[in-house]
Design an enzyme around this catalytic site. Structure first.
Site, PDB file in Angstrom:
ATOM      1  N   SER A 142    -113.871 -95.726 -42.305  1.00  0.00           N
ATOM      2  CA  SER A 142    -114.473 -94.675 -43.141  1.00  0.00           C
ATOM      3  C   SER A 142    -115.090 -93.625 -42.227  1.00  0.00           C
ATOM      4  O   SER A 142    -115.498 -93.956 -41.092  1.00  0.00           O
ATOM      5  CB  SER A 142    -115.576 -95.301 -43.997  1.00  0.00           C
ATOM      6  OG  SER A 142    -116.388 -94.292 -44.585  1.00  0.00           O
ATOM      7  N   TYR A 155    -122.733-101.118 -46.063  1.00  0.00           N
ATOM      8  CA  TYR A 155    -121.370-100.551 -46.115  1.00  0.00           C
ATOM      9  C   TYR A 155    -121.082 -99.781 -44.827  1.00  0.00           C
ATOM     10  O   TYR A 155    -120.064-100.006 -44.171  1.00  0.00           O
ATOM     11  CB  TYR A 155    -121.236 -99.622 -47.327  1.00  0.00           C
ATOM     12  CG  TYR A 155    -119.892 -98.938 -47.400  1.00  0.00           C
ATOM     13  CD1 TYR A 155    -118.797 -99.569 -47.979  1.00  0.00           C
ATOM     14  CD2 TYR A 155    -119.691 -97.656 -46.860  1.00  0.00           C
ATOM     15  CE1 TYR A 155    -117.545 -98.959 -48.023  1.00  0.00           C
ATOM     16  CE2 TYR A 155    -118.455 -97.042 -46.898  1.00  0.00           C
ATOM     17  CZ  TYR A 155    -117.390 -97.703 -47.486  1.00  0.00           C
ATOM     18  OH  TYR A 155    -116.148 -97.091 -47.524  1.00  0.00           O
TER      19      TYR A 155
HETATM   20  N1  LIG Z   1    -112.894 -93.780 -51.750  1.00  0.00           N
HETATM   21  C1  LIG Z   1    -113.592 -93.387 -50.719  1.00  0.00           C
HETATM   22  O1  LIG Z   1    -114.331 -92.386 -50.807  1.00  0.00           O
HETATM   23  C2  LIG Z   1    -113.494 -94.114 -49.407  1.00  0.00           C
HETATM   24  C3  LIG Z   1    -114.037 -93.515 -48.262  1.00  0.00           C
HETATM   25  C4  LIG Z   1    -113.972 -94.183 -47.055  1.00  0.00           C
HETATM   26  C5  LIG Z   1    -113.372 -95.423 -46.977  1.00  0.00           C
HETATM   27  N2  LIG Z   1    -112.852 -95.986 -48.098  1.00  0.00           N
HETATM   28  C6  LIG Z   1    -112.258 -97.326 -47.973  1.00  0.00           C
HETATM   29  O2  LIG Z   1    -110.981 -97.372 -48.558  1.00  0.00           O
HETATM   30  C7  LIG Z   1    -110.705 -98.709 -48.995  1.00  0.00           C
HETATM   31  C8  LIG Z   1    -110.225 -98.681 -50.420  1.00  0.00           C
HETATM   32  O3  LIG Z   1    -111.294 -98.230 -51.238  1.00  0.00           O
HETATM   33  P1  LIG Z   1    -111.037 -97.381 -52.575  1.00  0.00           P
HETATM   34  O4  LIG Z   1    -111.733 -96.115 -52.421  1.00  0.00           O
HETATM   35  O5  LIG Z   1    -109.621 -97.414 -52.936  1.00  0.00           O
HETATM   36  O6  LIG Z   1    -111.914 -98.258 -53.594  1.00  0.00           O
HETATM   37  P2  LIG Z   1    -111.511 -98.898 -55.011  1.00  0.00           P
HETATM   38  O7  LIG Z   1    -110.841 -97.875 -55.858  1.00  0.00           O
HETATM   39  O8  LIG Z   1    -112.765 -99.525 -55.516  1.00  0.00           O
HETATM   40  O9  LIG Z   1    -110.465-100.011 -54.625  1.00  0.00           O
HETATM   41  C9  LIG Z   1    -110.845-101.128 -53.855  1.00  0.00           C
HETATM   42  C10 LIG Z   1    -109.735-102.152 -53.881  1.00  0.00           C
HETATM   43  O10 LIG Z   1    -110.158-103.267 -53.099  1.00  0.00           O
HETATM   44  C11 LIG Z   1    -109.919-104.457 -53.847  1.00  0.00           C
HETATM   45  N3  LIG Z   1    -110.927-105.473 -53.540  1.00  0.00           N
HETATM   46  C12 LIG Z   1    -112.259-105.330 -53.522  1.00  0.00           C
HETATM   47  N4  LIG Z   1    -112.851-106.503 -53.241  1.00  0.00           N
HETATM   48  C13 LIG Z   1    -111.845-107.412 -53.073  1.00  0.00           C
HETATM   49  C14 LIG Z   1    -111.810-108.789 -52.777  1.00  0.00           C
HETATM   50  N5  LIG Z   1    -112.933-109.497 -52.602  1.00  0.00           N
HETATM   51  N6  LIG Z   1    -110.611-109.404 -52.687  1.00  0.00           N
HETATM   52  C15 LIG Z   1    -109.475-108.705 -52.876  1.00  0.00           C
HETATM   53  N7  LIG Z   1    -109.432-107.394 -53.172  1.00  0.00           N
HETATM   54  C16 LIG Z   1    -110.606-106.750 -53.270  1.00  0.00           C
HETATM   55  C17 LIG Z   1    -110.011-104.031 -55.304  1.00  0.00           C
HETATM   56  O11 LIG Z   1    -109.238-104.912 -56.111  1.00  0.00           O
HETATM   57  P3  LIG Z   1    -109.919-105.814 -57.277  1.00  0.00           P
HETATM   58  O12 LIG Z   1    -110.547-104.858 -58.226  1.00  0.00           O
HETATM   59  O13 LIG Z   1    -108.781-106.586 -57.804  1.00  0.00           O
HETATM   60  O14 LIG Z   1    -110.935-106.651 -56.579  1.00  0.00           O
HETATM   61  C18 LIG Z   1    -109.403-102.633 -55.270  1.00  0.00           C
HETATM   62  O15 LIG Z   1    -108.003-102.694 -55.439  1.00  0.00           O
HETATM   63  C19 LIG Z   1    -111.999 -99.489 -48.804  1.00  0.00           C
HETATM   64  O16 LIG Z   1    -111.954-100.237 -47.604  1.00  0.00           O
HETATM   65  C20 LIG Z   1    -113.053 -98.399 -48.697  1.00  0.00           C
HETATM   66  O17 LIG Z   1    -114.176 -98.801 -47.985  1.00  0.00           O
HETATM   67  C21 LIG Z   1    -112.889 -95.360 -49.298  1.00  0.00           C
END
Ligand SMILES: NC(=O)c1ccc[n+]([C@@H]2O[C@H](COP(=O)([O-])OP(=O)(O)OC[C@H]3O[C@@H](n4cnc5c(N)ncnc54)[C@H](OP(=O)(O)O)[C@@H]3O)[C@@H](O)[C@H]2O)c1
Length: 253
Positions: A142, A155
């Site tokens: 991130s 986080y």
């Molecule tokens: N969106 C942003 O602004 C942003 C910025 C920087 C970094 N990121 C990173 O990008 C990655 C994806 O995040 P996102 O933004 O796509 O968030 P998101 O929309 O909340 O998606 C997160 C995904 O992770 C899965 N997940 C969470 N806990 C889990 C667990 N214990 N076991 C298996 N699967 C799990 C969820 O599936 P389930 O619902 O099935 O658990 C979901 O598919 C993360 O690592 C996040 O830190 C995101």
């Protein structure tokens, strides 16, 4: 990275950024395996893309991570790419957090964002090193790895650790067939941290398109927008970003 013809495990690949990875890699001609906790999301993905393999798994749990590794390598021995994408974000005030009775909640970010990435990287890194195929480990950190968002202190710390670990992993695997990429999202419009919190973020499709360009160009640090800027900022500039974010957001926790 050759973005065609791979067998790829994507954690959290049924929604958000993970879904964009799944769809883009699928459309480019790869075999995709997706794991997640929520079975409804996995079923919805399967409905749109029947050829994508889904597996329910909670990556917070070390036994489930090992079982996932065993299952994937037994059923898809040609696996050569893992995307460690699953992640959660909690925002809280350290002065009111209950670290005695609610450590499980506070610790969940460490287990999902950090422990899972480290354990799966080691398990698959060893497996890939024994095969003669070119392989890739893609870890999602991130922009907050470089300038923490103080209202999400654990986080931000997990993402800094993922970034550091990925650099060490890249060095240790440098004489093997495996490349290590760090994808560094800025705020992207997904459900991270709860619905509606990231609506101000980047469009997920624009984001993933640029990430794929970076993968094709073999960039090891792949940022987008503000997270790309953070890769070249001085420590003072990064501290200023953290201070500005905290001033703006401190009343929200
Ligand atoms: N969106 C942003 O602004 C942003 C910025 C920087 C970094 N990121 C990173 O990008 C990655 C994806 O995040 P996102 O933004 O796509 O968030 P998101 O929309 O909340 O998606 C997160 C995904 O992770 C899965 N997940 C969470 N806990 C889990 C667990 N214990 N076991 C298996 N699967 C799990 C969820 O599936 P389930 O619902 O099935 O658990 C979901 O598919 C993360 O690592 C996040 O830190 C995101």
């Amino acid at each position: 990275m050759n973005i065609k013809g791979n067998t790829i495990l994507i954690t959290g690949g049924a929604s958000g950024i993970g879904y964009q990875f799944s769809k883009a890699f699928y459309n480019k001609g790869n075999q995709i395996i997706v794991c997640g906790r929520n079975n409804d999301k996995l079923l919805a993905l399967k409905e749109s893309f029947p050829e994508i393999v889904t597996k329910q798994c909670d990556v917070a749990n070390a036994d489930e991570r090992v079982a996932l590794f065993e299952w994937v390598t037994a059923n898809y021995p040609n696996i050569n790419v893992i995307v460690n994408n699953a992640g959660i974000q909690n925002r809280f005030n350290v002065l009111t957090a209950d670290a005695k009775n609610d450590w499980d909640t506070l610790n969940s970010e460490i287990k999902i964002n950090l422990d899972a990435t480290v354990q799966l990287s080691i398990l698959f890194g060893q497996y890939f090193a024994k095969s003669n195929k070119t392989a890739s480990i893609i870890n999602v950190s991130s922009g907050l790895a470089f300038s923490p968002m103080a209202i999400a202190p654990i986080y931000s710390a997990t993402k800094a650790a993922v970034s550091s670990f990925s650099t060490s992993l890249r060095h240790q695997l440098s004489e093997t067939n495996t490349n290590v990429y760090e994808v560094i999202p800025p705020a992207v419009n997904t459900d991270l941290g709860g619905k509606g919190i990231h609506t101000f973020g980047a469009n997920p499709i624009d984001f993933i398109n640029e990430i794929f360009t970076g993968l094709e160009q073999d960039k090891v640090y792949i940022g987008y927008g503000s997270s790309k800027d953070r890769l070249t900022m001085t420590k003072n500039e990064l501290d200023q970003v953290t201070e500005n974010m905290y001033k703006e957001l401190k009343d929200t926790i």
